[in-house]
Design an enzyme around this catalytic site. Sequence first.
Site, mmCIF file in Angstrom:
data_model
loop_
_atom_site.group_PDB
_atom_site.id
_atom_site.type_symbol
_atom_site.label_atom_id
_atom_site.label_comp_id
_atom_site.label_asym_id
_atom_site.label_seq_id
_atom_site.Cartn_x
_atom_site.Cartn_y
_atom_site.Cartn_z
ATOM 1 N N TYR A 92 1.007 -1.080 0.071
ATOM 2 C CA TYR A 92 0.179 0.070 -0.117
ATOM 3 C C TYR A 92 0.882 1.315 0.083
ATOM 4 C CZ TYR A 92 -3.288 3.354 1.882
ATOM 5 O OH TYR A 92 -4.143 4.677 2.240
ATOM 6 N N THR A 145 -12.958 6.527 8.557
ATOM 7 C CA THR A 145 -13.868 5.912 7.279
ATOM 8 C C THR A 145 -13.802 4.363 7.515
ATOM 9 O OG1 THR A 145 -11.754 5.331 6.123
ATOM 10 C CG2 THR A 145 -12.649 7.760 5.857
#
Length: 253
Positions: free
Chosen positions: A151, A186
């Site tokens: 990532y 989130t």
Amino acid sequence: MSGLPHSPHALVTGGGRGIGRAIAAALVGAGATVTIIGRNAAVLDEAVNAGAAHFAAAADVANETALKAAIAEAHARKPIDILIANAGSAESAPFAKSDSALFARMMDINFMGVVHSIHGVLPGMKDRPYGRIVVIASTAGLKGYAYVSAYTAAKHAAIGLVRSLALELAGSHVTVNAVCPGFTDTDLVAGSIDNIMKKTGRSREQAIAELAKHNPQGRLIAPEEVADAVLWLCGQGASAITGQAIAVAGGEI
């Protein structure tokens, strides 16, 4: 002139939830026509029905053909002035267990998804008197974090693209920037919290604290705080701001 020009058309990938939805809603509030793209049609439709966007199209940013078709449809409706390349995904694993397939997934979504999105909008945008490209990267594009090497590599690549493309387009009316949130409240971070709880046996509060400790303010970032930074970059008063990677992270970077 600090605000948006009159009724620009903004395209937001990953716009159905989280940071993307907050950005879409902020752009709507500032007078933009907003099209959101994402993988889940039901989520997108709910966002449109709630007033967070005007139009929606289902497409995976990692699927170049499907994404470009969705962008072409949006452009035919109204030429695109603003691209928010927000769609992303995160998987965690020690490097020794991060195989080539994991690296490919992270690059396809977090980097090539940005490439495909920009390729889709740039030809039309360059011919217009105003253009804004904002990539939602991450503090992981500015520093390293353990157990998310794939990532982190993809987000570093996205920021490298922003810096290079900004120089190519410096003679045009198009600016290219990145916004780099720290850990944000989130669905994506909720998954990380669940993973910490599962692997360590910690409570939800302890898992949140484990992520929030990276932020000197000791908290998660709100999606609306990221949206505010994006809205500023899209304004006419930010025309000299290009090639930047702006951290929204409480002083972490």
